[in-house]
Design a protein around this motif. Structure first.
Motif, PDB file in Angstrom:
ATOM      1  N   HIS A  19       0.879  -1.170   0.000  1.00  0.00           N
ATOM      2  CA  HIS A  19       0.000   0.000   0.000  1.00  0.00           C
ATOM      3  C   HIS A  19       0.916   1.220   0.000  1.00  0.00           C
ATOM      4  O   HIS A  19       1.696   1.410   0.933  1.00  0.00           O
ATOM      5  CB  HIS A  19      -0.909   0.010   1.228  1.00  0.00           C
ATOM      6  CG  HIS A  19      -1.790   1.211   1.285  1.00  0.00           C
ATOM      7  ND1 HIS A  19      -2.986   1.260   0.607  1.00  0.00           N
ATOM      8  CD2 HIS A  19      -1.636   2.403   1.888  1.00  0.00           C
ATOM      9  CE1 HIS A  19      -3.545   2.455   0.820  1.00  0.00           C
ATOM     10  NE2 HIS A  19      -2.734   3.156   1.584  1.00  0.00           N
ATOM     11  N   LEU A  20       0.850   2.005  -1.058  1.00  0.00           N
ATOM     12  CA  LEU A  20       1.745   3.132  -1.246  1.00  0.00           C
ATOM     13  C   LEU A  20       0.990   4.438  -1.028  1.00  0.00           C
ATOM     14  O   LEU A  20      -0.105   4.614  -1.562  1.00  0.00           O
ATOM     15  CB  LEU A  20       2.310   3.082  -2.670  1.00  0.00           C
ATOM     16  CG  LEU A  20       3.385   4.076  -3.008  1.00  0.00           C
ATOM     17  CD1 LEU A  20       4.611   3.315  -3.478  1.00  0.00           C
ATOM     18  CD2 LEU A  20       2.907   4.986  -4.103  1.00  0.00           C
ATOM     19  N   THR A  21       1.554   5.325  -0.218  1.00  0.00           N
ATOM     20  CA  THR A  21       0.943   6.626   0.058  1.00  0.00           C
ATOM     21  C   THR A  21       1.931   7.714  -0.318  1.00  0.00           C
ATOM     22  O   THR A  21       3.098   7.661   0.057  1.00  0.00           O
ATOM     23  CB  THR A  21       0.595   6.776   1.551  1.00  0.00           C
ATOM     24  OG1 THR A  21      -0.290   5.716   1.919  1.00  0.00           O
ATOM     25  CG2 THR A  21      -0.073   8.108   1.831  1.00  0.00           C
ATOM     26  N   ILE A  22       1.442   8.695  -1.061  1.00  0.00           N
ATOM     27  CA  ILE A  22       2.259   9.843  -1.450  1.00  0.00           C
ATOM     28  C   ILE A  22       1.593  11.090  -0.890  1.00  0.00           C
ATOM     29  O   ILE A  22       0.431  11.368  -1.189  1.00  0.00           O
ATOM     30  CB  ILE A  22       2.378   9.964  -2.975  1.00  0.00           C
ATOM     31  CG1 ILE A  22       2.996   8.698  -3.555  1.00  0.00           C
ATOM     32  CG2 ILE A  22       3.176  11.202  -3.358  1.00  0.00           C
ATOM     33  CD1 ILE A  22       2.984   8.642  -5.057  1.00  0.00           C
ATOM     34  N   PRO A  25       1.880  18.570  -1.601  1.00  0.00           N
ATOM     35  CA  PRO A  25       1.605  19.879  -0.992  1.00  0.00           C
ATOM     36  C   PRO A  25       0.109  20.096  -0.750  1.00  0.00           C
ATOM     37  O   PRO A  25      -0.727  19.467  -1.399  1.00  0.00           O
ATOM     38  CB  PRO A  25       2.141  20.867  -2.033  1.00  0.00           C
ATOM     39  CG  PRO A  25       3.148  20.093  -2.813  1.00  0.00           C
ATOM     40  CD  PRO A  25       2.658  18.672  -2.816  1.00  0.00           C
ATOM     41  N   ALA A  26      -0.184  20.970   0.162  1.00  0.00           N
ATOM     42  CA  ALA A  26      -1.573  21.310   0.525  1.00  0.00           C
ATOM     43  C   ALA A  26      -2.312  20.117   1.120  1.00  0.00           C
ATOM     44  O   ALA A  26      -3.517  19.970   0.948  1.00  0.00           O
ATOM     45  CB  ALA A  26      -2.327  21.871  -0.679  1.00  0.00           C
ATOM     46  N   ASN A  27      -1.575  19.237   1.813  1.00  0.00           N
ATOM     47  CA  ASN A  27      -2.153  18.074   2.495  1.00  0.00           C
ATOM     48  C   ASN A  27      -2.931  17.142   1.577  1.00  0.00           C
ATOM     49  O   ASN A  27      -3.846  16.454   2.011  1.00  0.00           O
ATOM     50  CB  ASN A  27      -3.033  18.516   3.670  1.00  0.00           C
ATOM     51  CG  ASN A  27      -2.210  19.164   4.748  1.00  0.00           C
ATOM     52  OD1 ASN A  27      -1.067  18.768   4.975  1.00  0.00           O
ATOM     53  ND2 ASN A  27      -2.769  20.161   5.401  1.00  0.00           N
ATOM     54  N   ASP A  28      -2.590  17.129   0.305  1.00  0.00           N
ATOM     55  CA  ASP A  28      -3.194  16.213  -0.653  1.00  0.00           C
ATOM     56  C   ASP A  28      -2.480  14.870  -0.528  1.00  0.00           C
ATOM     57  O   ASP A  28      -1.252  14.813  -0.438  1.00  0.00           O
ATOM     58  CB  ASP A  28      -3.033  16.773  -2.074  1.00  0.00           C
ATOM     59  CG  ASP A  28      -3.744  15.940  -3.112  1.00  0.00           C
ATOM     60  OD1 ASP A  28      -4.666  15.189  -2.754  1.00  0.00           O
ATOM     61  OD2 ASP A  28      -3.365  16.049  -4.295  1.00  0.00           O
ATOM     62  N   THR A  29      -3.222  13.786  -0.492  1.00  0.00           N
ATOM     63  CA  THR A  29      -2.640  12.452  -0.355  1.00  0.00           C
ATOM     64  C   THR A  29      -3.142  11.557  -1.476  1.00  0.00           C
ATOM     65  O   THR A  29      -4.333  11.515  -1.764  1.00  0.00           O
ATOM     66  CB  THR A  29      -3.024  11.829   1.004  1.00  0.00           C
ATOM     67  OG1 THR A  29      -2.553  12.682   2.043  1.00  0.00           O
ATOM     68  CG2 THR A  29      -2.403  10.463   1.173  1.00  0.00           C
ATOM     69  N   LEU A  30      -2.223  10.840  -2.108  1.00  0.00           N
ATOM     70  CA  LEU A  30      -2.570   9.847  -3.118  1.00  0.00           C
ATOM     71  C   LEU A  30      -2.266   8.470  -2.541  1.00  0.00           C
ATOM     72  O   LEU A  30      -1.248   8.283  -1.871  1.00  0.00           O
ATOM     73  CB  LEU A  30      -1.738  10.055  -4.385  1.00  0.00           C
ATOM     74  CG  LEU A  30      -1.877  11.388  -5.098  1.00  0.00           C
ATOM     75  CD1 LEU A  30      -0.877  11.475  -6.241  1.00  0.00           C
ATOM     76  CD2 LEU A  30      -3.288  11.572  -5.613  1.00  0.00           C
ATOM     77  N   GLU A  31      -3.136   7.489  -2.810  1.00  0.00           N
ATOM     78  CA  GLU A  31      -2.926   6.140  -2.310  1.00  0.00           C
ATOM     79  C   GLU A  31      -3.091   5.141  -3.442  1.00  0.00           C
ATOM     80  O   GLU A  31      -3.969   5.302  -4.292  1.00  0.00           O
ATOM     81  CB  GLU A  31      -3.900   5.842  -1.174  1.00  0.00           C
ATOM     82  CG  GLU A  31      -3.674   6.761   0.010  1.00  0.00           C
ATOM     83  CD  GLU A  31      -4.421   6.342   1.258  1.00  0.00           C
ATOM     84  OE1 GLU A  31      -4.717   5.130   1.389  1.00  0.00           O
ATOM     85  OE2 GLU A  31      -4.683   7.208   2.084  1.00  0.00           O
ATOM     86  N   PHE A  32      -2.213   4.116  -3.443  1.00  0.00           N
ATOM     87  CA  PHE A  32      -2.202   3.103  -4.484  1.00  0.00           C
ATOM     88  C   PHE A  32      -1.967   1.734  -3.867  1.00  0.00           C
ATOM     89  O   PHE A  32      -1.335   1.611  -2.830  1.00  0.00           O
ATOM     90  CB  PHE A  32      -1.073   3.391  -5.500  1.00  0.00           C
ATOM     91  CG  PHE A  32      -1.245   4.690  -6.220  1.00  0.00           C
ATOM     92  CD1 PHE A  32      -1.909   4.746  -7.429  1.00  0.00           C
ATOM     93  CD2 PHE A  32      -0.758   5.867  -5.673  1.00  0.00           C
ATOM     94  CE1 PHE A  32      -2.076   5.952  -8.091  1.00  0.00           C
ATOM     95  CE2 PHE A  32      -0.925   7.071  -6.322  1.00  0.00           C
ATOM     96  CZ  PHE A  32      -1.587   7.110  -7.540  1.00  0.00           C
ATOM     97  N   GLU A  33      -2.449   0.704  -4.547  1.00  0.00           N
ATOM     98  CA  GLU A  33      -2.242  -0.684  -4.121  1.00  0.00           C
ATOM     99  C   GLU A  33      -1.405  -1.394  -5.172  1.00  0.00           C
ATOM    100  O   GLU A  33      -1.454  -1.052  -6.355  1.00  0.00           O
ATOM    101  CB  GLU A  33      -3.581  -1.410  -3.968  1.00  0.00           C
ATOM    102  CG  GLU A  33      -4.522  -0.789  -2.963  1.00  0.00           C
ATOM    103  CD  GLU A  33      -4.018  -0.853  -1.542  1.00  0.00           C
ATOM    104  OE1 GLU A  33      -3.344  -1.848  -1.184  1.00  0.00           O
ATOM    105  OE2 GLU A  33      -4.284   0.091  -0.783  1.00  0.00           O
ATOM    106  N   ILE A  62       5.353   3.298   2.291  1.00  0.00           N
ATOM    107  CA  ILE A  62       4.879   2.010   1.803  1.00  0.00           C
ATOM    108  C   ILE A  62       4.599   1.111   3.001  1.00  0.00           C
ATOM    109  O   ILE A  62       5.418   0.997   3.899  1.00  0.00           O
ATOM    110  CB  ILE A  62       5.929   1.332   0.902  1.00  0.00           C
ATOM    111  CG1 ILE A  62       6.307   2.249  -0.256  1.00  0.00           C
ATOM    112  CG2 ILE A  62       5.426  -0.020   0.402  1.00  0.00           C
ATOM    113  CD1 ILE A  62       7.522   1.781  -1.026  1.00  0.00           C
ATOM    114  N   ILE A  63       3.438   0.496   2.997  1.00  0.00           N
ATOM    115  CA  ILE A  63       3.114  -0.526   3.985  1.00  0.00           C
ATOM    116  C   ILE A  63       3.125  -1.858   3.243  1.00  0.00           C
ATOM    117  O   ILE A  63       2.356  -2.065   2.307  1.00  0.00           O
ATOM    118  CB  ILE A  63       1.721  -0.303   4.630  1.00  0.00           C
ATOM    119  CG1 ILE A  63       1.616   1.065   5.268  1.00  0.00           C
ATOM    120  CG2 ILE A  63       1.416  -1.428   5.621  1.00  0.00           C
ATOM    121  CD1 ILE A  63       2.500   1.264   6.469  1.00  0.00           C
TER     122      ILE A  63
END
Length: 115
Positions: A19-22, A25-33, A62-63
């Motif tokens: 599980h990938l987290t990016i 800026p501006a507290n925006d978070t993207l998440e992918f599997e 990354i988890i």
């Protein structure tokens, strides 16, 4: 034939989910599997279920879920390579102790994964 430049060998693995987290800026978070293709003490090659947007490359969390114990392992790093399509090379920070990596690699090998 290109000479190997890595300091640590890579281990091919199967069955490790990622599980990938990016954080952007501006507290925006993207998440992918995705799935881990191979790993070493200093890097991970990951196949994601969908491609990252161009502007998302950089620092990641990354988890990894260990295949037998289902224990999550947190790793931080930086995306360094787009290998092919949805395969990414991540250089790991030194935030995970070497013994934790040893346990991760040991479980992968012990569970019958390719080494």
């Amino acid at each position: 034939m290109q000479q190997e430049r890595r300091n640590h060998p890579r281990f091919s693995v199967d069955g490790i989910k990622a599980h990938l987290t990016i954080k952007r800026p501006a507290n925006d978070t993207l998440e992918f599997e995705g799935d881990v293709i191979d790993l070493s003490y200093t890097g991970i090659k990951i196949h994601l279920d969908s491609p990252l947007p161009e502007e998302s490359e950089g620092r990641v969390s990354i988890i990894l879920i260990l295949p037998n114990s289902q224990i999550p392992v947190a790793i931080r790093g930086e995306i360094k390579h787009l290998c092919q399509g949805t395969h990414y090379g991540v250089q790991c920070d030194d935030t995970l102790p070497k013994d934790a990596y040893d346990e991760l690699l040991f479980e992968c090998v012990k569970s019958g994964q390719k080494a």
